[in-house]
Design a protein around this motif. Sequence first.
Motif, PDB file in Angstrom:
ATOM      1  N   THR A   2       2.209   3.706  -3.969  1.00  0.00           N
ATOM      2  CA  THR A   2       0.940   4.084  -3.355  1.00  0.00           C
ATOM      3  C   THR A   2       1.200   4.625  -1.949  1.00  0.00           C
ATOM      4  OG1 THR A   2       0.622   1.901  -2.387  1.00  0.00           O
ATOM      5  CG2 THR A   2      -0.236   2.261  -4.629  1.00  0.00           C
ATOM      6  N   PRO A   3       0.276   5.377  -1.383  1.00  0.00           N
ATOM      7  CA  PRO A   3       0.470   5.839  -0.006  1.00  0.00           C
ATOM      8  C   PRO A   3       0.764   4.690   0.960  1.00  0.00           C
ATOM      9  CG  PRO A   3      -1.354   7.028  -1.006  1.00  0.00           C
ATOM     10  CD  PRO A   3      -0.948   5.971  -1.976  1.00  0.00           C
ATOM     11  N   GLU A   4       0.127   3.551   0.762  1.00  0.00           N
ATOM     12  CA  GLU A   4       0.366   2.416   1.648  1.00  0.00           C
ATOM     13  C   GLU A   4       1.790   1.881   1.484  1.00  0.00           C
ATOM     14  OE1 GLU A   4       0.016  -0.168   4.597  1.00  0.00           O
ATOM     15  OE2 GLU A   4      -1.428   1.415   4.080  1.00  0.00           O
ATOM     16  N   TYR A   5       2.287   1.825   0.243  1.00  0.00           N
ATOM     17  CA  TYR A   5       3.655   1.353   0.017  1.00  0.00           C
ATOM     18  C   TYR A   5       4.664   2.315   0.636  1.00  0.00           C
ATOM     19  CZ  TYR A   5       7.703  -0.643  -2.380  1.00  0.00           C
ATOM     20  OH  TYR A   5       8.919  -1.228  -2.645  1.00  0.00           O
ATOM     21  N   TYR A  35       5.669  10.899  -8.818  1.00  0.00           N
ATOM     22  CA  TYR A  35       4.231  10.929  -9.083  1.00  0.00           C
ATOM     23  C   TYR A  35       3.871  10.176 -10.356  1.00  0.00           C
ATOM     24  CZ  TYR A  35      -0.351  12.843  -7.899  1.00  0.00           C
ATOM     25  OH  TYR A  35      -1.655  12.989  -7.502  1.00  0.00           O
ATOM     26  N   ALA A  36       4.778  10.147 -11.326  1.00  0.00           N
ATOM     27  CA  ALA A  36       4.533   9.368 -12.539  1.00  0.00           C
ATOM     28  C   ALA A  36       4.522   7.873 -12.234  1.00  0.00           C
ATOM     29  CB  ALA A  36       5.585   9.682 -13.591  1.00  0.00           C
ATOM     30  N   ASN A  37       5.069   7.485 -11.082  1.00  0.00           N
ATOM     31  CA  ASN A  37       5.118   6.082 -10.658  1.00  0.00           C
ATOM     32  C   ASN A  37       4.210   5.816  -9.458  1.00  0.00           C
ATOM     33  OD1 ASN A  37       7.674   4.590 -12.083  1.00  0.00           O
ATOM     34  ND2 ASN A  37       8.042   6.789 -11.873  1.00  0.00           N
ATOM     35  N   ARG A  38       3.180   6.652  -9.298  1.00  0.00           N
ATOM     36  CA  ARG A  38       2.385   6.550  -8.075  1.00  0.00           C
ATOM     37  C   ARG A  38       1.539   5.282  -8.011  1.00  0.00           C
ATOM     38  NH1 ARG A  38       0.324  10.336 -11.338  1.00  0.00           N
ATOM     39  NH2 ARG A  38      -1.910  10.434 -11.819  1.00  0.00           N
ATOM     40  N   GLN A  39       1.323   4.608  -9.136  1.00  0.00           N
ATOM     41  CA  GLN A  39       0.631   3.322  -9.058  1.00  0.00           C
ATOM     42  C   GLN A  39       1.490   2.292  -8.343  1.00  0.00           C
ATOM     43  OE1 GLN A  39      -0.569   2.365 -13.079  1.00  0.00           O
ATOM     44  NE2 GLN A  39      -2.534   3.423 -12.837  1.00  0.00           N
ATOM     45  N   TYR A  70      -0.636  12.039   0.202  1.00  0.00           N
ATOM     46  CA  TYR A  70       0.725  11.693   0.595  1.00  0.00           C
ATOM     47  C   TYR A  70       1.295  12.546   1.722  1.00  0.00           C
ATOM     48  CZ  TYR A  70       1.053   8.702  -3.534  1.00  0.00           C
ATOM     49  OH  TYR A  70       0.868   7.705  -4.456  1.00  0.00           O
ATOM     50  N   GLY A  71       0.580  13.593   2.115  1.00  0.00           N
ATOM     51  CA  GLY A  71       1.141  14.513   3.100  1.00  0.00           C
ATOM     52  C   GLY A  71       1.527  13.868   4.403  1.00  0.00           C
ATOM     53  N   GLN A  72       0.818  12.806   4.805  1.00  0.00           N
ATOM     54  CA  GLN A  72       1.084  12.160   6.087  1.00  0.00           C
ATOM     55  C   GLN A  72       2.164  11.086   6.000  1.00  0.00           C
ATOM     56  OE1 GLN A  72      -0.337  13.188   9.015  1.00  0.00           O
ATOM     57  NE2 GLN A  72      -1.117  14.833   7.709  1.00  0.00           N
ATOM     58  N   VAL A  73       2.622  10.735   4.791  1.00  0.00           N
ATOM     59  CA  VAL A  73       3.590   9.637   4.678  1.00  0.00           C
ATOM     60  C   VAL A  73       4.939  10.089   4.124  1.00  0.00           C
ATOM     61  CG1 VAL A  73       1.810   7.881   4.485  1.00  0.00           C
ATOM     62  CG2 VAL A  73       2.689   8.961   2.396  1.00  0.00           C
ATOM     63  N   ILE A  74       5.096  11.380   3.879  1.00  0.00           N
ATOM     64  CA  ILE A  74       6.382  11.912   3.427  1.00  0.00           C
ATOM     65  C   ILE A  74       6.866  12.946   4.436  1.00  0.00           C
ATOM     66  CG2 ILE A  74       5.899  11.510   0.978  1.00  0.00           C
ATOM     67  CD1 ILE A  74       5.216  14.483   0.713  1.00  0.00           C
TER      68      ILE A  74
END
Length: 692
Positions: free
Chosen positions: A391-394, A384-388, A428-432
């Motif tokens: 990203t959800p798309e990445y 989360y500290a690296n969420r930039q 992020y729930g849909q991508v993890i």
Amino acid sequence: MRILMLVLCLAAMATKCFSQCRKKPVILFWCSTPEKLANATFITPQVWTPQDEYSADVLKRRPEYEQSSWLRKGITPLRWMGYPHEKSEQELIDYWASAVRQGYVGIAIDEIGHVSPEVDAKAARALIALKKACPNLFVAVWHAGGLTDELLKGYRDGADLVLLETYGVPFEMQRYMRWIEERISTVRKAGIIHKTVIALGINDAASKEEWQKVGQWVNSSLVLRQLMTFIRQKAPDMPGIAFFAPKASQKMLMAADKLAGEIFGKPAPLHDIIADYDAELRRPDGRVDVDLMVARLKELGVNTYFWLIWHAPTDWDDLHLFLPKAAEAGIQVWVYLVPPSESPPYTKLYSEPFRLDYIRWAEEIAKLSLKHPNLTAWVIDDFYANRQFFTPEYVRKMQGRAKSINPRLAFLPLMYFPEINRKFVDEYGQVIDGVVVAYPKDADEIEEAWAILNDVAFPGELSYPWGTPSSPGDFVAVSQRAKVLPQEKHIIRFRQRDDFIGPTSGYHFKQLLIDGNVVWEEDVAGGARQWQEVVVDVSEFVRGKEVVTIAFRLFDKKGVSNFGVRWRLKDLQVDGLEIEADLTEPQKWKVEKRGAFEAGFGENIVQGQGRFHIPFIVMTAAQPYEFRLRHGDPATPERIAQWLEMCLKMWKGGRCDGVVTYCLDKSLNSQTFHLARKLFMEFCSVRGGAGK
């Protein structure tokens, strides 16, 4: 003496059986020929004991139905017992407890939950009292009808297994799916899904007259497969499946048995994970000592190891050597990578060889997982500290690359408990596939994370998320009207705690207000994590008034950039005031806010419907330095073990899907290793997380 030896023998066999069966899934059958089943772990009602003088003679003519015979096969037989509604609460307790005197290790109580609220409440109280009187008696309950709050409490505190009867009406796929989803949601919100299963009915061999009365149920193997797969997908946190099939044909019975073994025979992915992370043992040449690592992990009793790729450029190569030997020992492997913030120029080392190309990492890990099926997941640290960057798309692209190669390979970010909030779940729930959450302060913090990750309302909390800027004057407030009673003193008492103990002050303030006036205030800075009682004399603020507005407010006097906090409230009591609702009814409080603040009050808590389950593994510090950093001194092996025991208790209670120790010292003279091993063995023998 012979009777005493028999009792001791049965007790030993029961203990062994429960240990074994809890390591297996729940596959329970009520059918006519249970002796022919290959995958059943529980059966009812065909069981008898020599001490039971009331057993039917037809049963006693079948030695294979004698309790010890079932136990030797690793199957737990449950003695059928009814729920005679006319009995008093104490008579019910005595009736069900009679199974202990008759030598039974477990019972299945039939038909609770379809008469009246009063009858349900009596059953719930009797179940709780029975468990206190007979703690070693395994108690299963066949539940019919609606799930009331009283019954849910009775099942939570008094039952070991709840069988939700999902039959009795003609089969129609969409109707049954909705029915199952509603029940899954209810037991998930109630916190008992880990000991609840759906019970499907099969009656293809029933008469036409009976079909006219109750309809045809799940009477084809194709439909059975579809429903069982649906249940597994919707509720991987459920421990298994049950069947009510006394009127099933032999063909359908064998089909159900086979499908149950196929679909529920192995632990669900990302569930019952007992793991260790990092602190790898190395040879003098710097390479990982693969053989010693496998031996120590096997001795530790874990079923999963998180393989960190960071300490040496050869870690990826050593992983290839470790995987087949870990597989021989029954150990799953999760690859663990560091994020950009732990790579150059911030540190000296990358995760080699693919460095910051996480799309390539996804591809290569997935390819390796096809060669080594025990490689089941991968994790990225400090996500989360690296969420930039992530990203959800990445993350969606990462997942797409990995799952195009191996759809079963799971990805989990490493998070910290203060970062688990509804915003994270929404984004992020849909991508993890799940999440690893590190360093719980206490059991409450695990409970809160479980609630968020299972779409369950967690009332009584005001909070501000980390990594989100605020402006001066931003706030969240919850309020209600209160009638002022004619007396001299007017007192408000409540208990409160927040999760921030750092020195940063002057930003977030906790407040109690009367008609907009601050009557109590405290900075979130410093303090302790324990619950604290607050007593406020508000007499001067209510004098001469008939009605006032009471409000709790979390208020920013200065804006923040990255400063999250959670403020919990409970046990509100008033003297000289009459309120409409206390803190046990947070939905009745009015919510006002400005900025990104969140509230577990008002309409916000209605959002929790138990619609999803995001598996999460709790990481607890097992290294003295990290433990001291997170929890203070003393960082002794005994205190580290206490934290691990707390996490394992939450796992046992269904509040997380596994536990991983952070950097446990695996050297031969490690006292912490010895204590952790003892705890893993104790808890896995009860719940069976090791999956061996």
